[in-house]
Enzyme design. Structure first.
Site, PDB file in Angstrom:
ATOM      1  N   ALA A  18       0.835  -1.204   0.000  1.00 57.69           N
ATOM      2  CA  ALA A  18       0.000   0.000   0.000  1.00 57.69           C
ATOM      3  C   ALA A  18       0.867   1.251   0.000  1.00 57.69           C
ATOM      4  O   ALA A  18       2.004   1.220   0.470  1.00 57.69           O
ATOM      5  CB  ALA A  18      -0.883  -0.003   1.238  1.00 57.69           C
ATOM      6  N   GLY A  40       0.876  -5.448   1.340  1.00 56.24           N
ATOM      7  CA  GLY A  40      -0.304  -5.753   0.541  1.00 56.24           C
ATOM      8  C   GLY A  40       0.064  -6.469  -0.754  1.00 56.24           C
ATOM      9  O   GLY A  40      -0.720  -7.272  -1.271  1.00 56.24           O
TER      10      GLY A  40
HETATM   11  C1  LIG Z   1      -3.842  -2.192   1.140  1.00 58.99           C
HETATM   12  C2  LIG Z   1      -3.650  -3.134   2.255  1.00 58.99           C
HETATM   13  C3  LIG Z   1      -2.613  -2.779   3.195  1.00 58.99           C
HETATM   14  C4  LIG Z   1      -1.424  -3.298   3.134  1.00 58.99           C
HETATM   15  C5  LIG Z   1      -0.381  -2.867   4.045  1.00 58.99           C
HETATM   16  C6  LIG Z   1       0.854  -2.442   3.322  1.00 58.99           C
HETATM   17  O1  LIG Z   1       1.109  -2.827   2.234  1.00 58.99           O
HETATM   18  S1  LIG Z   1       1.824  -1.367   4.159  1.00 58.99           S
HETATM   19  C7  LIG Z   1       3.167  -1.098   3.087  1.00 58.99           C
HETATM   20  C8  LIG Z   1       4.098  -2.238   3.159  1.00 58.99           C
HETATM   21  N1  LIG Z   1       5.237  -1.995   2.338  1.00 58.99           N
HETATM   22  C9  LIG Z   1       6.348  -1.491   2.833  1.00 58.99           C
HETATM   23  O2  LIG Z   1       6.472  -1.227   3.996  1.00 58.99           O
HETATM   24  C10 LIG Z   1       7.437  -1.271   1.827  1.00 58.99           C
HETATM   25  C11 LIG Z   1       8.145   0.009   2.089  1.00 58.99           C
HETATM   26  N2  LIG Z   1       9.165   0.256   1.094  1.00 58.99           N
HETATM   27  C12 LIG Z   1      10.391  -0.282   1.166  1.00 58.99           C
HETATM   28  O3  LIG Z   1      10.714  -1.118   1.984  1.00 58.99           O
HETATM   29  C13 LIG Z   1      11.389   0.205   0.169  1.00 58.99           C
HETATM   30  O4  LIG Z   1      10.987   1.466  -0.251  1.00 58.99           O
HETATM   31  C14 LIG Z   1      11.535  -0.709  -1.065  1.00 58.99           C
HETATM   32  C15 LIG Z   1      10.205  -1.014  -1.731  1.00 58.99           C
HETATM   33  C16 LIG Z   1      12.206  -2.031  -0.636  1.00 58.99           C
HETATM   34  C17 LIG Z   1      12.443  -0.022  -2.120  1.00 58.99           C
HETATM   35  O5  LIG Z   1      13.657   0.358  -1.509  1.00 58.99           O
HETATM   36  P1  LIG Z   1      14.704   1.295  -2.274  1.00 58.99           P
HETATM   37  O6  LIG Z   1      15.864   1.486  -1.351  1.00 58.99           O
HETATM   38  O7  LIG Z   1      14.945   0.750  -3.612  1.00 58.99           O
HETATM   39  O8  LIG Z   1      13.951   2.687  -2.509  1.00 58.99           O
HETATM   40  P2  LIG Z   1      13.378   3.713  -1.445  1.00 58.99           P
HETATM   41  O9  LIG Z   1      13.111   3.060  -0.143  1.00 58.99           O
HETATM   42  O10 LIG Z   1      14.234   4.918  -1.457  1.00 58.99           O
HETATM   43  O11 LIG Z   1      11.951   4.033  -2.087  1.00 58.99           O
HETATM   44  C18 LIG Z   1      11.840   4.735  -3.328  1.00 58.99           C
HETATM   45  C19 LIG Z   1      10.693   5.715  -3.231  1.00 58.99           C
HETATM   46  O12 LIG Z   1       9.468   4.975  -3.079  1.00 58.99           O
HETATM   47  C20 LIG Z   1       8.774   5.406  -1.925  1.00 58.99           C
HETATM   48  N3  LIG Z   1       8.060   4.241  -1.381  1.00 58.99           N
HETATM   49  C21 LIG Z   1       8.525   2.983  -1.286  1.00 58.99           C
HETATM   50  N4  LIG Z   1       7.589   2.178  -0.798  1.00 58.99           N
HETATM   51  C22 LIG Z   1       6.504   2.946  -0.559  1.00 58.99           C
HETATM   52  C23 LIG Z   1       5.204   2.684  -0.054  1.00 58.99           C
HETATM   53  N5  LIG Z   1       4.837   1.442   0.295  1.00 58.99           N
HETATM   54  N6  LIG Z   1       4.364   3.703   0.057  1.00 58.99           N
HETATM   55  C24 LIG Z   1       4.713   4.954  -0.329  1.00 58.99           C
HETATM   56  N7  LIG Z   1       5.925   5.277  -0.827  1.00 58.99           N
HETATM   57  C25 LIG Z   1       6.806   4.266  -0.939  1.00 58.99           C
HETATM   58  C26 LIG Z   1       9.859   5.938  -1.004  1.00 58.99           C
HETATM   59  O13 LIG Z   1       9.341   6.828  -0.083  1.00 58.99           O
HETATM   60  C27 LIG Z   1      10.785   6.608  -2.011  1.00 58.99           C
HETATM   61  O14 LIG Z   1      10.207   7.824  -2.395  1.00 58.99           O
HETATM   62  P3  LIG Z   1      10.918   9.205  -2.068  1.00 58.99           P
HETATM   63  O15 LIG Z   1      10.093  10.230  -2.750  1.00 58.99           O
HETATM   64  O16 LIG Z   1      12.322   9.090  -2.581  1.00 58.99           O
HETATM   65  O17 LIG Z   1      10.857   9.309  -0.579  1.00 58.99           O
END
Ligand SMILES: CC/C=C/CC(=O)SCCNC(=O)CCNC(=O)[C@H](O)C(C)(C)COP(=O)(O)OP(=O)(O)OC[C@H]1O[C@@H](n2cnc3c(N)ncnc32)[C@H](O)[C@@H]1OP(=O)(O)O
Length: 695
Positions: A31, A71
Site C-alpha cells: 500500500a 499488501g
Molecule cells: C492495502 C492493504 C494494506 C497493506 C499494508 C501495506 O502494504 S503497508 C506497506 C508495506 N510496504 C512497505 O512497507 C514497503 C516500504 N518500502 C520499502 O521497503 C522500500 O521502499 C523498497 C520497496 C524495498 C524499495 O527500496 P529502495 O531502497 O529501492 O527505494 P526507497 O526506499 O528509497 O523508495 C523509493 C521511493 O518509493 C517510496 N516508497 C517505497 N515504498 C513505498 C510505499 N509502500 N508507500 C509509499 N511510498 C513508498 C519511497 O518513499 C521513495 O520515495 P521518495 O520520494 O524518494 O521518498
C-alpha cells in the site's frame, strides 16, 4: 483495476488462466504508506480483493519480480501459485510501520509456511530472498530469467487441475506437537523485545488467532487488531520515520548544489587505524563489496586488528550462508592489510579511524595530503572534533569530510556526514553514496562540537547526572528511560561505552584534571553548574563494564550484567552531605522531562543554527544511532506529539528551578514556534529567518 480485470477474466470463457505481475520488473511494494494517514482504511479494502483472487475458478499465478511486500505479498498469497525471480524479495513489513498485515495475510501465511516461520516474518517485518522463500514453501518456483514467461508456462500446465488444495483459506494451519508452549514462549520473546511498541504484540495475536479460529473469524480478529494499531499514534510515528529516513537523502548546499550519483564500482578504499572502530568500518566495506586496504602504524597493531576483522567477517559470512551474496574476503584484491604507507598513492578514498586526538589527526591529514593522489577524498572518523581544524592541516580542505561511524560500526546503521567550511558538494555526494553502498543511513550535518547526535546527548546525560546529585539513583533514572523505550538508560550506556572516554574529553577541555585552574569550585565551571560525579568515579578506577564497576557493579571486569551497587548509593549520599545538597524524592515525570526536554531543546538550537536541514534529520540520527524508540518517531517528532507549548512550559519551570543550567533555558526557536501557535513539524523550518540552512 485488479478487481475489474479478475471479474472480466472470470466472465470470459476464452480465458483459461490468469497471471498477475507488476510493471517495470517490480511486483508491488504494498500500500501507499501515505494513504494510512487519511481516514480511509486501506488494509480492510484489499482483503476482499485477495479473497476474490483466491476464489477464482481459473488458476491465478503470481509472477513476482523485484519486491512483493505488505499488501503486495498478500495479493500473491491470494493467488493459487507463485513464481519468483531469483533476485526477488518478499515480506510483510507492516510491523515496521506500526501496523499488521491487514488484508488477511496473518491468516494465509501461517497456513502456507507454518506458524514459526510466519510469526517470524510477520513480527519482524523482515524481507526474505526468493531462495529462502522457496525453502519455506512461500513460492512454488524460482527462475533466473523471464519470470512472466515462467508464470505463464506454469499457468498453462495447471489448467484443469483442482484449485481447492491451492486455496490457502481452506487449508488448516499446520500443527505443531507443542503449539501451546511454542506460542507462549514466542509471546514472551515478542513482548520482551517490543518495549512498549504495540505492533509486534498485535501481530502475534493475529497469528495466534489463525491457530485458534476458523479462517473467517481469524480475519475478523485481524481487522479489529489492525484498527487498534491504525489509531494508536505509534503507526503515525513509524510512518513519519519511514519518510524521514528517505528525506535525509535529499540535501543541498547553500548554492543549491546537490549531486546524487557517484559510481563506486572501482574505488579502492583505505581504512587507517584498526582499533574497534577501524575493525567495524573495514568489515562494513568488505560487506559492501568495496575493495579495501587496511593500514596500521606497526605490525603488532596490524596483526591484532587483522585477527579481529577476520573474526567479524567469519561471523558475517556465517550469517549470509544460504543467501544469494557471498563474502569475498580471502581475496587480496578485495581486502589487504599493510603497514606500507606507500599504498596511499593509489587509493580513491581514505577513512582515518585513529583515536580522538586533534594533534594526531592533524599530523596524519598533513601526511595524507602529501601522499594521496590529487582526487582522493579524505574522511575522518570523529565523534566531536572540528573538521575545519583537521582540514587546515591539508592542502585540499575541499576534499576533507567527517564520517562519524557508530560502534559497532559493522552493525550500527547511522553515519553522520560532517560538512566543513570548505568541503565540496562532490565530497558530500561521495560520502552519501558510500553510506548507501554500506547499507547505512547517511545524514549530512554541519560542523560544531559533538555535531548533532552527541551535541543533543550532552544535556541529556548532564541532566541524568544532576538528578543523581539531587537525590535519584542510576537504576531509577535508567528505569524511567528504559520504560520510555530506550534499550538502555544513560548510566547503563555510560558503563557500556566506558566512563573514561568522557573523562578524557573533559580533561582535554580543561573541565577536570591537571589543566583545571587551581581554586576552581567543585560544582561550577565557567559560571555554570557542573557535576564532578563522573570524574570522581573515574578517579576511583570505576570505568564501567571494562573494570567491573561504574554506575553499577558487574560480575567481573568485562561482565555485562549490571546490578545496583550499594557502594554507589553510599557514595552519592556522602557526596550530597559534603556539598550540602538536600536529598529529595524525584518522580518519574521529572526524570523523563528533564532528560528528554533538554535534549529536544538542544535540537531546536541546532535547527536554528542551520547545523541540520530539518527535524527529520535529527530524528533519523536518534532512531538509527542512539536507540531512540522507533514507535516514538524520534525526539523532534515526540516533541510535536507532546505539544510544543507543554515542552516550553516545562523547560521554563525547570530552568527557573536551575538557573545555572543553560541547557534548560528554552531555545529562542522553540519559543518562536510556540508563539506562532504550535506550528506543525513540517512547517518548523519555514519559521527560521534564514530560510536556507548551512547545508
Ligand atoms: C492495502 C492493504 C494494506 C497493506 C499494508 C501495506 O502494504 S503497508 C506497506 C508495506 N510496504 C512497505 O512497507 C514497503 C516500504 N518500502 C520499502 O521497503 C522500500 O521502499 C523498497 C520497496 C524495498 C524499495 O527500496 P529502495 O531502497 O529501492 O527505494 P526507497 O526506499 O528509497 O523508495 C523509493 C521511493 O518509493 C517510496 N516508497 C517505497 N515504498 C513505498 C510505499 N509502500 N508507500 C509509499 N511510498 C513508498 C519511497 O518513499 C521513495 O520515495 P521518495 O520520494 O524518494 O521518498
Amino acid at each position: 483495476a485488479l478487481e475489474d480485470g479478475l471479474k472480466k477474466a472470470d466472465a470470459d470463457p476464452s480465458v483459461k488462466a490468469v497471471m498477475i505481475c507488476g510493471e517495470n520488473g517490480k511486483f508491488s511494494a504494498g500500500a501507499d504508506i501515505r494513504g494510512f494517514s487519511s481516514p480511509k482504511t486501506l488494509g480492510v479494502a484489499l482483503g476482499p480483493i485477495v479473497s476474490l483472487i483466491e476464489s477464482s475458478e481459473k488458476p491465478v499465478v503470481a509472477a513476482i519480480e523485484g519486491v512483493a511486500l505488505g499488501g503486495g505479498l498478500e495479493v500473491a498469497l491470494g493467488c493459487h501459485y507463485r513464481v519468483a525471480h531469483a533476485k526477488a524479495r518478499m515480506g510483510l513489513p507492516e510491523v515496521t510501520i506500526g501496523l499488521l498485515p491487514g488484508a488477511e495475510g496473518t491468516q494465509r501465511l501461517p497456513r502456507l509456511i507454518g506458524v514459526p516461520a510466519a510469526l517470524d516474518m510477520i513480527t519482524t517485518g523482515k524481507h526474505i530472498p526468493a531462495t529462502e522463500a522457496l525453502k519455506l514453501g512461500l513460492v512454488d518456483e524460482i527462475v533466473e530469467e523471464n519470470t512472466i514467461e515462467a508464470a505463464i508456462r506454469l499457468a498453462n500446465k495447471v489448467i484443469g487441475q483442482p484449485l481447492g488444495p491451492r486455496r490457502l483459506s481452506l487449508k488448516p494451519v499446520p500443527k505443531l506437537p507443542n503449539m501451546e508452549a511454542f506460542l507462549q514462549e514466542a509471546q514472551v520473546k515478542v513482548k520482551r523485545q517490543a518495549r512498549g511498541f504495540l505492533a509486534p504484540e498485535l501481530c502475534f495475536q493475529a497469528v495466534q488467532a489463525a491457530t485458534q479460529r476458523p479462517f473467517a473469524e481469524g480475519v475478523r480478529r485481524e481487522r479489529e487488531l489492525f484498527q487498534v494499531l491504525l489509531s494508536s499514534g505509534q503507526a503515525q510515528a513509524l510512518q513519519y520515520a519511514f519518510f524521514a529516513e528517505r528525506a535525509v537523502h535529499r540535501w543541498a548546499t547553500p548554492g543549491g548544489i546537490n549531486l546524487l550519483f557517484i559510481i563506486f564500482d572501482s574505488i579502492l578504499l583505505l581504512s587507517l587505524g584498526l582499533g574497534t572502530m577501524g575493525q567495524g568500518i573495514v568489515t562494513s566495506l568488505v560487506k559492501a563489496n568495496i575493495p579495501v586496504v587496511a593500514l596500521e602504524q606497526n605490525l603488532e597493531y596490524l596483526n591484532k586488528g587483522r585477527k579481529a576483522v577476520m573474526v567479524l567477517l567469519e561471523r558475517e559470512a556465517k550469517k549470509m550462508e544460504g543467501g544469494a551474496q557471498k563474502l569475498d574476503f580471502h581475496n587480496p584484491a578485495r581486502l589487504q592489510f599493510t603497514v606500507d604507507f606507500n599504498l596511499l598513492h593509489d587509493v580513491d578514498l581514505v577513512i582515518e579511524a585513529v583515536f580522538e586526538n586533534m594533534a594526531l589527526k592533524k599530523e596524519i591529514f598533513h601526511k595524507l595530503s602529501n601522499i594521496c593522489k590529487p582526487g582522493a577524498l579524505l574522511c575522518t572518523n570523529t565523534s566531536a572534533l572540528d573538521i575545519d581544524e583537521i582540514a587546515s592541516a591539508t592542502s585540499r580542505p575541499q576534499q576533507v569530510i567527517g564520517t562519524h561511524f557508530f560502534s559497532p560500526a559493522h552493525v550500527m546503521r547511522l553515519l553522520e556526514i560532517i560538512y566543513g567550511r570548505h568541503t565540496s558538494p562532490s565530497a558530500i555526494a561521495t560520502a552519501m553514496q558510500l553510506a548507501k553502498d554500506m547499507k547505512k543511513v547517511g545524514v549530512v550535518v554541519g560542523n560544531c562540537f559533538g555535531f548533532v547526535g552527541n551535541r543533543m546527548m550532552f544535556p541529556y546525560v548532564e541532566q541524568a547526572v544532576f538528578l543523581l546529585e539531587e537525590g535519584s539513583r542510576p537504576e531509577a533514572v535508567d528505569q524511567v528511560l528504559e520504560d520510555f523505550g530506550f534499550k538502555i538508560g544513560p548510566f547503563r550506556m555510560s558503563d557500556l561505552a566506558g566512563l573514561d572516554v568522557g573523562w578524557r574529553s573533559r580533561k582535554g577541555q580543561g573541565l577536570t584534571g591537571p589543566s583545571l585552574p587551581a581554586g576552581s569550585s567543585a560544582r561550577q565551571r565557567r559560571g555554570q553548574r557542573y557535576s564532578p560525579l563522573p570524574d570522581l568515579l573515574c578517579e576511583r578506577g570505576r570505568f564501567g563494564q571494562k573494570t567491573g564497576k561504574g554506575w553499577y557493579q558487574y560480575e567481573r571486569a568485562g561482565g555485562r550484567t549490571a546490578t545496583p551497587d550499594p557502594w554507589i548509593h553510599g557514595f552519592l549520599s556522602q557526596y550530597r552531605d559534603t556539598h550540602r545538597i538536600e536529598t529529595r524524592y524525584i518522580d518519574q515525570e521529572e526524570i523523563l522531562e528533564r532528560c528528554l526536554f533538554s535534549l529536544i531543546n538542544e535540537g531546536f538550537a541546532i535547527l536554528a543554527e542551520g547545523i541540520a536541514s530539518g527535524p527529520e534529520h535529527l530524528d533519523v540520527i536518534y532512531l538509527n544511532g542512539y536507540g531512540w524508540p522507533k514507535h516514538r518517531g524520534g525526539p523532534m517528532f515526540y516533541a510535536s506529539t507532546v505539544g510544543l507549548p507543554r515542552v516550553l512550559a516545562k523547560l521554563q519551570k525547570y530552568s527557573e528551578a536551575h538557573p545555572d543550567v543553560p541547557k534548560l533555558r528554552p531555545s529562542a526557536f522553540l519559543k518562536k514556534l510556540v508563539a506562532v501557535g504550535n506550528a506543525p513539524l513540517k512547517e518548523w523550518m519555514s519559521y527560521l529567518s534564514r530560510q536556507s540552512p548551512k547545508l
